[in-house]
Write a protein that holds these residues in place. Structure first.
Motif, PDB file in Angstrom:
ATOM      1  N   ILE A   1       9.922  -1.389   4.627  1.00 34.74           N
ATOM      2  CA  ILE A   1       9.308  -1.831   5.763  1.00 34.74           C
ATOM      3  C   ILE A   1       8.744  -0.898   6.797  1.00 34.74           C
ATOM      4  CG2 ILE A   1       9.832  -3.440   7.876  1.00 34.74           C
ATOM      5  CD1 ILE A   1      12.259  -4.370   6.497  1.00 34.74           C
TER       6      ILE A   1
ATOM      7  N   HIS B   1      -7.210  -8.978  -3.896  1.00 34.98           N
ATOM      8  CA  HIS B   1      -7.435 -10.221  -3.141  1.00 34.98           C
ATOM      9  C   HIS B   1      -6.821 -10.068  -1.835  1.00 34.98           C
ATOM     10  CE1 HIS B   1      -7.448 -14.641  -2.161  1.00 34.98           C
ATOM     11  NE2 HIS B   1      -6.404 -14.392  -1.449  1.00 34.98           N
TER      12      HIS B   1
ATOM     13  N   TRP C   1      -6.574 -11.860   1.978  1.00 29.57           N
ATOM     14  CA  TRP C   1      -6.277 -13.140   2.690  1.00 29.57           C
ATOM     15  C   TRP C   1      -6.634 -13.026   4.318  1.00 29.57           C
ATOM     16  CZ3 TRP C   1      -2.017 -12.192  -0.894  1.00 29.57           C
ATOM     17  CH2 TRP C   1      -1.727 -13.307  -1.765  1.00 29.57           C
TER      18      TRP C   1
ATOM     19  N   HIS D   1      -3.212 -12.783   5.858  1.00 27.98           N
ATOM     20  CA  HIS D   1      -1.721 -12.564   5.167  1.00 27.98           C
ATOM     21  C   HIS D   1      -1.758 -11.520   4.559  1.00 27.98           C
ATOM     22  CE1 HIS D   1      -0.314 -16.637   6.047  1.00 27.98           C
ATOM     23  NE2 HIS D   1      -1.344 -17.233   5.674  1.00 27.98           N
TER      24      HIS D   1
ATOM     25  N   LEU E   1      -3.168  -8.921  -1.794  1.00 31.14           N
ATOM     26  CA  LEU E   1      -2.394  -8.797  -2.995  1.00 31.14           C
ATOM     27  C   LEU E   1      -3.178  -8.083  -4.001  1.00 31.14           C
ATOM     28  CD1 LEU E   1      -0.375  -9.698  -5.404  1.00 31.14           C
ATOM     29  CD2 LEU E   1      -1.590 -11.400  -5.805  1.00 31.14           C
TER      30      LEU E   1
ATOM     31  N   ARG F   1       1.712  -5.851  -3.035  1.00 32.23           N
ATOM     32  CA  ARG F   1       1.598  -6.950  -1.816  1.00 32.23           C
ATOM     33  C   ARG F   1       1.786  -6.259  -0.734  1.00 32.23           C
ATOM     34  NH1 ARG F   1       0.262 -10.184   1.025  1.00 32.23           N
ATOM     35  NH2 ARG F   1       1.154 -12.251   1.423  1.00 32.23           N
TER      36      ARG F   1
ATOM     37  N   HIS G   1       1.953  -6.813   3.284  1.00 34.23           N
ATOM     38  CA  HIS G   1       2.112  -7.928   4.270  1.00 34.23           C
ATOM     39  C   HIS G   1       1.572  -7.364   5.800  1.00 34.23           C
ATOM     40  CE1 HIS G   1       3.810 -11.184   2.084  1.00 34.23           C
ATOM     41  NE2 HIS G   1       4.607 -10.358   1.499  1.00 34.23           N
TER      42      HIS G   1
ATOM     43  N   HIS H   1       2.723  -7.829   8.711  1.00 36.36           N
ATOM     44  CA  HIS H   1       3.721  -7.671   9.431  1.00 36.36           C
ATOM     45  C   HIS H   1       4.500  -6.316   9.215  1.00 36.36           C
ATOM     46  CE1 HIS H   1       6.653  -8.866   6.375  1.00 36.36           C
ATOM     47  NE2 HIS H   1       5.593  -9.737   6.331  1.00 36.36           N
TER      48      HIS H   1
ATOM     49  N   LEU I   1       5.613  -5.182   5.527  1.00 38.57           N
ATOM     50  CA  LEU I   1       6.318  -5.210   4.355  1.00 38.57           C
ATOM     51  C   LEU I   1       5.286  -5.012   3.261  1.00 38.57           C
ATOM     52  CD1 LEU I   1       9.066  -5.726   2.729  1.00 38.57           C
ATOM     53  CD2 LEU I   1       8.347  -8.230   2.690  1.00 38.57           C
TER      54      LEU I   1
ATOM     55  N   LEU J   1       5.379  -4.434  -0.763  1.00 34.56           N
ATOM     56  CA  LEU J   1       6.148  -4.755  -2.066  1.00 34.56           C
ATOM     57  C   LEU J   1       5.411  -4.182  -3.329  1.00 34.56           C
ATOM     58  CD1 LEU J   1       7.408  -8.384  -1.345  1.00 34.56           C
ATOM     59  CD2 LEU J   1       8.519  -6.257  -1.070  1.00 34.56           C
TER      60      LEU J   1
ATOM     61  N   ARG K   1      12.781   1.260   6.133  1.00 34.63           N
ATOM     62  CA  ARG K   1      13.480   0.891   5.150  1.00 34.63           C
ATOM     63  C   ARG K   1      12.896   1.401   3.765  1.00 34.63           C
ATOM     64  NH1 ARG K   1      15.995  -4.649   3.815  1.00 34.63           N
ATOM     65  NH2 ARG K   1      16.840  -4.604   5.873  1.00 34.63           N
TER      66      ARG K   1
END
Lengths: 335, 335
Positions: A1, A31, A33, A36, A39, A53, A55, A57, A59, A61, A98
Motif C-alpha cells: 500500500i 488497460h 480505466w 480505477h 490493469l 493491478r 489502484h 488509492h 494499492l 497488486l 506495507r
C-alpha cells in the motif's frame, strides 16, 4: 500500500515497473480505466503470465501464475518480486505502508492442500499423499496424509478427524472425568471408529479400518466384539426401536455431525434432524444418564447459541455444560 | 480438472464460457498460445476483472479480482462461478475430475489476516482488529485480535504467542512436572511475559503489558517484584556476567527464538547464536539443573534433527527429551 496516488502517480508506478516485466521478454497489454487505475497483463511464451493491478488509492497488486516446474518458477518469482519491491521503494523514497508476499497457491495438482475452516477461512494443510479417495452412495470419502496430523478423514470436503486428534475423542467422551466401566454406551455416528461407531456408510468404515488405525485401533475389524456392536444403518429407526423396547443407556455420545452452520433452525433440515436425534436420545437415556456431543468452530457464535436454545426446547428439562478444546487438525478451537 | 483437452477442446471451453462473462458487460482480451492454451482477460467498468486460463491438459482456472464492496461482490462471484461450473459440466457431460473454489483472499485492507506457518503454508487467521502496530528499533511489533485466540503477538511477521496459548507456556515450563518452589530460575526472552522475561525490546514489553494481560497478568507492570526481576538487555553479556560471578540456577528457560529454519548451521549466525546461548546456559546451570526451550514446527524435521546434533557438541555432556504440543494459534504442532 502506498499513500493516495493521483493519475500521474499511477502512471509513474506503471513506468517504474514496466521494464522489470519487459526484461523477462513478456508481452504487455495495458488497460487504463482512468478513474480505477491500470490493469497490465504480461504474457510469457512458456504459458505463464503476470497481472499488475495499480489502484489510484495506492494499492499495487502483482499476481504471477505459472504451470508446473514450480520450484524453478519460485526462484524466478522471488527475484522478480524483489525487483518490484526495490523499484517501488525507490519511487516513493521508502514511504510504503506495507509490503506483503503470500505463499504460492497450488491448484489442479494431484494433491489438494486447501481445506477451509468451518467459518470459511483459507487454510493450507501439509498434505503429501492421497491415501484413499472414493465416492460412496452417501458422500465423497477422502483420507489424506498430513506430515504433522497423520491421516485425515475428509467427508464431502469437511475435515472430520485426523490421527492427531485424540483431544477430540477425549473431549467428546467427557475429558477423562467419566468411568465407563460396566456402563451401557450408545454412540451415534463416528464412522472413523475413534470412539466406536454406528454409522450408515460402510465405505467410511472400510476406509478408516485400513487407513486410520491410530484412531480406531482394531475395533472396526469386527463389527461385533465381546462388549460392543457396530450397526451400519440409519440411527433414527434404531433409536426409535430402542425407545420402544425400553432399552436404556448410561451414555449417549452423538458424533454424527457438528452443529449446523445455518441460523434458520425452523427451515433447515439439519436443525430438524438435530432436534429429532436429541429427543430420541433423551428417551433412551437413564434418569442420571449423560449425553455428549460436539459443537462447532468457536467462531460460529450464532449457531452455537441457537444450539443451546434448542436444548431448552426438548420434551424433558436438561442441564448442560460446555468445554472448548484445541483439535489439532481443525486449525481452530472447537467447543 | 478435465481430461486432456486438444486444441479444439480448449476452443470449445472458451466458446462455452465466453457468454457468461460477456453477459456481465465485460470487455474481452484473448491471448492464444497455441501450445499452452488460452488466457482470456475480462474487464468490467467498475475496476474489477477476471482471468480465464484454459490449459490444454485440462486445467481451467478462473480468477476474479475486485476492489471494495466485497460482500455484494461475493454474491455476484458465486453466481458467476455457478454458471461456469454448470456450463463446464454440460460441455463434458459431467465428466469432470474436480471442481474447487477457494475462499476470497483479501489484500490491502487495514487488517491483514494472512500469517503463513513456519513451514511456509498459507493460513488465514480470524483477525478482526489491529490492537497495536509499532516499529521498535529491533523489529515490527503487532498485536492483533483474533476472535478465537484472543490477542496475538506478531514480531516481524512471525506469530509469537496468543492469549489462547497457555499450552505453549506450560510445555516450555516442563508441562507441570516441575516444582519451582524456592528454585532459582533464569528466563531468556519471552518478552510477552508468558513465563516472565528478560528481553531486549522495551516496546514488546510495553505492548504486551497493556494488550496481552491474559498471558502476562501483572508481572510486567513492575520490572522488579519480590521474587523476580526483569532485565531489558542483551542476554549474552548477562549470561557471561553470571557465569563469571559463579551465579547458578536450577532452571534456565530459553524462550528467545525457535530453532532456526536454515539447515546450514556452520554458516548461519542464528545457529551460532543458539550454540553460544546453549553453552553459556550450561555454565550457569547447577549440576542437576534443567534447561527448557522450544523447538519449531514439527514439519521442519531437518532443522530439528540439526538442533539435536548441536546438543551433542556442547562443552559438557547433556541428556535431553522432547515433547510435542498443540499451540492453538500456531496452527501446527510444535515440539
Amino acid at each position: 500500500i502506498l499513500r493516495d496516488l493521483f493519475h500521474t502517480d499511477c502512471n509513474a508506478v506503471l513506468k517504474a515497473l514496466q521494464p522489470i516485466f519487459q526484461e523477462q521478454g513478456m508481452t504487455e497489454t495495458v488497460h487504463n480505466w482512468e478513474d480505477h487505475g491500470y490493469l497490465v497483463t504480461y504474457i510469457k511464451k512458456n504459458g505463464s503470465f503476470a497481472n499488475l493491478r495499480i489502484h489510484p488509492h495506492g494499492l499495487v497488486l502483482v499476481d504471477l501464475q505459472s504451470y508446473n516446474d514450480h520450484m524453478k518458477g519460485r526462484e524466478e518469482v522471488d527475484q522478480l518480486l524483489n525487483k518490484v519491491e526495490e523499484r517501488m521503494k525507490e519511487l516513493f523514497h521508502g514511504n510504503i505502508k506495507r509490503v506483503k508476499r503470500l505463499p504460492a497457491i497450488l491448484r489442479g495438482g494431484v494433491i489438494d492442500r486447501y481445506w477451509p475452516t468451518a467459518d470459511g477461512r483459507l487454510v493450507e494443510y501439509d498434505i503429501d499423499e492421497v491415501v484413499y479417495d472414493e465416492d460412496s452412495p452417501f458422500q465423497n470419502i477422502k483420507i489424506l496424509h498430513s506430515k504433522q496430523f497423520g491421516n485425515i478423514l475428509i467427508l464431502s470436503g469437511d475435515v472430520n478427524l485426523a490421527e492427531s486428534d485424540l483431544a477430540y475423542t477425549q473431549a467428546i467422551m467427557g475429558s477423562g472425568k467419566e468411568d465407563y466401566t460396566g456402563k451401557e454406551v450408545l454412540i451415534l455416528g463416528g464412522g472413523d471408529g475413534g470412539i466406536l461407531s454406528s454409522n450408515i456408510d460402510q465405505m467410511v468404515i472400510d476406509g478408516c479400518k485400513k487407513h486410520m488405525r491410530k484412531t480406531c485401533g482394531d475395533v472396526l475389524d469386527n463389527l461385533k466384539g465381546e462388549c460392543y456392536q457396530v450397526l451400519i444403518e440409519d440411527c433414527i429407526p434404531v433409536l426409535k426401536r430402542y425407545a420402544k423396547e425400553g432399552r436404556m443407556f448410561d451414555y449417549v455420545i452423538n458424533d454424527l455431525t457438528a452443529v449446523p452452520i445455518s441460523t434458520s433452525p425452523e427451515e433447515d433440515s439439519t436443525w430438524e434432524f438435530l432436534r429429532l436425534i436429541l429427543d430420541l436420545s433423551m428417551k433412551v437415556l437413564k434418569q442420571d444418564g449423560k449425553y455428549f456431543t460436539q459443537g462447532n468452530c468457536i467462531n460460529l457464535t450464532d449457531a452455537l447459541t441457537l444450539y443451546e436454545e434448542q436444548l431448552s426446547r426438548l420434551y424433558c428439562p436438561v442441564e448442560f455444560s460446555k468445554e472448548t478444546v484445541c483439535v489439532p487438525s481443525y486449525m481452530e478451537l472447537y467447543p
